[in-house]
Design an enzyme around this catalytic site. Structure first.
Site, PDB file in Angstrom:
ATOM      1  CG  HIS A 111      74.731  11.347  24.697  1.00 31.80           C
ATOM      2  ND1 HIS A 111      74.593  12.496  25.478  1.00 31.80           N
ATOM      3  CD2 HIS A 111      76.039  11.190  24.368  1.00 31.80           C
ATOM      4  CE1 HIS A 111      75.654  12.824  25.757  1.00 31.80           C
ATOM      5  NE2 HIS A 111      76.752  12.155  24.865  1.00 31.80           N
TER       6      HIS A 111
HETATM    7  C1  UD1 Z   1      79.863  10.227  20.851  1.00 35.88           C
HETATM    8  C2  UD1 Z   1      80.948  10.249  22.007  1.00 35.88           C
HETATM    9  C3  UD1 Z   1      80.680  10.850  23.202  1.00 35.88           C
HETATM   10  C4  UD1 Z   1      79.986  12.332  23.032  1.00 35.88           C
HETATM   11  C5  UD1 Z   1      78.853  12.156  21.928  1.00 35.88           C
HETATM   12  C6  UD1 Z   1      78.540  13.348  21.613  1.00 35.88           C
HETATM   13  C7  UD1 Z   1      82.675   8.558  21.748  1.00 35.88           C
HETATM   14  C8  UD1 Z   1      83.233   7.274  22.361  1.00 35.88           C
HETATM   15  N1  UD1 Z   1      81.705   9.036  22.179  1.00 35.88           N
HETATM   16  O1  UD1 Z   1      79.022   9.381  21.515  1.00 35.88           O
HETATM   17  O2  UD1 Z   1      81.439  11.037  23.883  1.00 35.88           O
HETATM   18  O3  UD1 Z   1      79.507  12.805  24.173  1.00 35.88           O
HETATM   19  O4  UD1 Z   1      79.235  11.543  20.841  1.00 35.88           O
HETATM   20  O5  UD1 Z   1      76.945  13.432  21.331  1.00 35.88           O
HETATM   21  O6  UD1 Z   1      83.523   9.236  20.868  1.00 35.88           O
HETATM   22  N2  UD1 Z   1      74.177   8.250  15.292  1.00 35.88           N
HETATM   23  C9  UD1 Z   1      73.349   8.741  14.339  1.00 35.88           C
HETATM   24  N3  UD1 Z   1      73.714   9.976  13.592  1.00 35.88           N
HETATM   25  C10 UD1 Z   1      74.801  10.541  13.858  1.00 35.88           C
HETATM   26  C11 UD1 Z   1      75.862   9.982  14.822  1.00 35.88           C
HETATM   27  C12 UD1 Z   1      75.374   8.920  15.527  1.00 35.88           C
HETATM   28  O7  UD1 Z   1      72.171   8.189  13.935  1.00 35.88           O
HETATM   29  O8  UD1 Z   1      75.071  11.523  13.286  1.00 35.88           O
HETATM   30  C13 UD1 Z   1      73.446   6.964  15.980  1.00 35.88           C
HETATM   31  C14 UD1 Z   1      74.291   5.693  15.484  1.00 35.88           C
HETATM   32  O9  UD1 Z   1      73.319   4.739  15.610  1.00 35.88           O
HETATM   33  C15 UD1 Z   1      75.383   5.463  16.281  1.00 35.88           C
HETATM   34  C16 UD1 Z   1      75.127   6.010  17.672  1.00 35.88           C
HETATM   35  O10 UD1 Z   1      74.237   7.133  17.346  1.00 35.88           O
HETATM   36  O11 UD1 Z   1      75.851   4.092  16.343  1.00 35.88           O
HETATM   37  C17 UD1 Z   1      76.136   6.598  18.381  1.00 35.88           C
HETATM   38  O12 UD1 Z   1      76.998   7.216  17.912  1.00 35.88           O
HETATM   39  P1  UD1 Z   1      78.858   7.475  18.365  1.00 35.88           P
HETATM   40  O13 UD1 Z   1      79.219   8.438  17.506  1.00 35.88           O
HETATM   41  O14 UD1 Z   1      79.037   5.941  18.154  1.00 35.88           O
HETATM   42  O15 UD1 Z   1      78.447   7.623  19.729  1.00 35.88           O
HETATM   43  P2  UD1 Z   1      77.725   8.768  20.517  1.00 35.88           P
HETATM   44  O16 UD1 Z   1      77.090   8.008  21.436  1.00 35.88           O
HETATM   45  O17 UD1 Z   1      77.368   9.816  19.706  1.00 35.88           O
HETATM   46  N1  UDP Z   2      73.022  20.123  21.924  1.00 29.04           N
HETATM   47  C1  UDP Z   2      72.248  20.795  20.767  1.00 29.04           C
HETATM   48  N2  UDP Z   2      71.212  20.191  20.622  1.00 29.04           N
HETATM   49  C2  UDP Z   2      70.721  19.177  21.237  1.00 29.04           C
HETATM   50  C3  UDP Z   2      71.195  18.717  22.398  1.00 29.04           C
HETATM   51  C4  UDP Z   2      72.625  19.247  22.710  1.00 29.04           C
HETATM   52  O1  UDP Z   2      72.791  21.611  20.162  1.00 29.04           O
HETATM   53  O2  UDP Z   2      69.408  18.773  21.069  1.00 29.04           O
HETATM   54  C5  UDP Z   2      74.241  20.766  22.306  1.00 29.04           C
HETATM   55  C6  UDP Z   2      74.720  21.295  23.552  1.00 29.04           C
HETATM   56  O3  UDP Z   2      73.970  22.727  23.493  1.00 29.04           O
HETATM   57  C7  UDP Z   2      75.962  21.022  23.685  1.00 29.04           C
HETATM   58  C8  UDP Z   2      76.379  19.922  23.163  1.00 29.04           C
HETATM   59  O4  UDP Z   2      75.262  19.765  22.198  1.00 29.04           O
HETATM   60  O5  UDP Z   2      76.913  22.202  23.542  1.00 29.04           O
HETATM   61  C9  UDP Z   2      76.466  18.602  23.994  1.00 29.04           C
HETATM   62  O6  UDP Z   2      76.411  17.590  23.088  1.00 29.04           O
HETATM   63  P1  UDP Z   2      76.366  16.226  23.807  1.00 29.04           P
HETATM   64  O7  UDP Z   2      75.625  16.163  24.866  1.00 29.04           O
HETATM   65  O8  UDP Z   2      76.276  15.348  22.582  1.00 29.04           O
HETATM   66  O9  UDP Z   2      77.726  15.527  23.973  1.00 29.04           O
HETATM   67  P2  UDP Z   2      78.821  15.767  25.232  1.00 29.04           P
HETATM   68  O10 UDP Z   2      78.780  17.251  25.562  1.00 29.04           O
HETATM   69  O11 UDP Z   2      78.237  15.076  26.337  1.00 29.04           O
HETATM   70  O12 UDP Z   2      80.068  15.379  24.824  1.00 29.04           O
END
Ligand code: UD1
Ligand code: UDP
Length: 364
Positions: free
Chosen positions: A212
């Site tokens: 992601h």
């Molecule tokens: C964010 C964090 C990242 C973290 C990740 C965990 C920042 C800059 N990034 O990235 O560090 O590792 O969360 O998962 O804060 N979306 C949905 N539903 C949701 C959330 C997001 O559909 O509930 C989709 C939307 O299209 C959105 C995209 O995911 O534009 C990205 O979401 P965003 O929160 O901006 O960044 P993440 O990639 O989730």
């Molecule tokens: N995770 C989850 N379901 C999924 C993928 C990840 O519960 O389908 C959990 C995973 O166990 C971990 C956390 O989400 O604790 C990691 O989140 P993510 O990879 O989105 O973010 P990051 O840690 O890179 O910020």
């Protein structure tokens, strides 16, 4: 009073031991959810599965550009901090939620008879990828430098902070709350014998994939290269790539029109099911921070599909390898990790980090 600020999937999981510790010890606290994540499977499922009380406030900010999201979260948080006047604000990790929470609290002057702003405690302080093109690196550097309490998971994190001139008395090596969360949840997760069966899988017979990171999935060539490398790993080993897909990645794969081969795509999973899949995978391939930690804790080998990691402890103990994003190097890294020994020791602490942090914040 403690304000616990969270907004994304990993924030909820990693703050859960702190919330539990507040409940157990009768500590006055409230939870402020920014709404950065909002889909059921990225948000509510974790409150339900981890038995957490509903947030006291939800800003419902949703998905936006970095600046807009950060600005809206700051505006919303400031209003609540002015009303509730907590003694300390806790933020976690490196998300825009953590950045905005830190900035808002650091300029919020609500303390009776004091010109000092609200103290910030940064949970998971001192991580560094040394790559400032990552939004997460910018967020964590700002959070560390503005915080009064830096809860570093390891000695290495403490060293990084000291090297940047942060005074030692602000730093507390506490372990990482992810160990508490995994241990507290694994027992419940094991009762879910159905996870693998429902997906038609058996132990050690599949690879688990998560992707992601913005720099990986928002770039067509890079994402295509990663998916091609993974498809080749599937062909060589004859094992499925189980891929609970992050909404950002799903959106980008669709918009780039990329074809997937060898993958079993599923919706993002709750923590109970995900822990089951993780602990029984033959190998995990990921660009997630939390997943690098969890595989290390669960003694499952990991290949990190990135150019750097802010979790070098996982590599040092032999649990993880940084493969880069080139298909050939991902395949070579997978080959190496498929033959590694799984006997490393978890470097992220004893699973009592949540209590340790609350004790530091509420002495006596
Ligand atoms: C964010 C964090 C990242 C973290 C990740 C965990 C920042 C800059 N990034 O990235 O560090 O590792 O969360 O998962 O804060 N979306 C949905 N539903 C949701 C959330 C997001 O559909 O509930 C989709 C939307 O299209 C959105 C995209 O995911 O534009 C990205 O979401 P965003 O929160 O901006 O960044 P993440 O990639 O989730
Ligand atoms: N995770 C989850 N379901 C999924 C993928 C990840 O519960 O389908 C959990 C995973 O166990 C971990 C956390 O989400 O604790 C990691 O989140 P993510 O990879 O989105 O973010 P990051 O840690 O890179 O910020």
């Amino acid at each position: 009073m403690i304000a616990v600020i969270l907004g994304t999937r990993p924030d909820i999981i990693k703050m859960s031991p702190i919330i539990r510790s507040c409940e157990k010890n009768g500590v006055d606290y409230f939870v402020l959810h920014t709404g950065q994540h909002y889909s059921y499977e990225m948000d509510r499922v974790f409150f339900e599965e981890l038995g957490l009380p509903a947030p006291d406030f939800n800003l419902d900010v949703g998905s936006k550009s970095h600046a807009e999201q950060t600005g809206l979260i700051m505006t919303g948080i400031e209003k609540i901090l002015k009303k509730e006047r907590p003694d300390v604000v806790l933020v976690q990790g490196d998300t825009n939620t953590a950045l905005a929470g830190t900035l808002a609290a650091s300029k919020c002057y609500v303390r009776e008879g004091s010109s000092q702003p609200i103290d910030v405690g940064h949970v998971e302080a001192g991580l560094r990828s040394f790559d400032r093109s990552m939004p997460e690196e910018v967020n964590r550097i700002v959070a560390d430098h503005l915080s009064r309490y830096l809860f570093a998971p390891t000695e290495k994190a403490r060293e990084y902070l000291c090297r940047e001139g942060i005074p030692d008395e602000k730093i507390f090596v506490t372990g990482n709350t992810i160990v508490d969360a995994v241990r507290e949840t694994l027992f419940l997760s094991k009762k879910r014998a159905d996870t693998l069966r429902d997906l038609g899988l058996s132990c050690d017979s599949y690879f688990l994939v998560t992707l992601h990171r913005q720099e990986n999935v928002d770039n067509k060539q890079r994402l295509k290269g990663i998916l091609d490398g993974l498809a080749q790993i599937h062909e060589r080993a004859g094992m499925l790539l189980v891929f609970p897909i992050h909404p950002r990645t799903e959106r980008m794969i669709t918009s780039f029109g990329l074809k997937l081969k060898g993958f079993q795509i599923i919706k993002p999973l709750g923590f109970l099911d995900f822990l089951q899949l993780e602990s029984h995978a033959r190998l995990v391939l990921t660009d997630s921070g939390g997943v690098q930690e969890e595989t290390c804790i669960l003694n499952v080998p990991c290949v990190t599909i990135r150019d750097s990691t802010e979790r070098p402890e996982t590599v040092d103990v032999g649990a993880n390898i940084i493969a880069g994003v080139d298909p050939v190097s991902i395949i070579e890294a997978a080959d190496r990790m498929l033959t590694c020994s799984r006997s490393w020791k978890n470097p992220f602490g004893d699973g009592k980090t949540g209590d340790r942090i609350i004790k530091i914040l509420t002495p006596m």
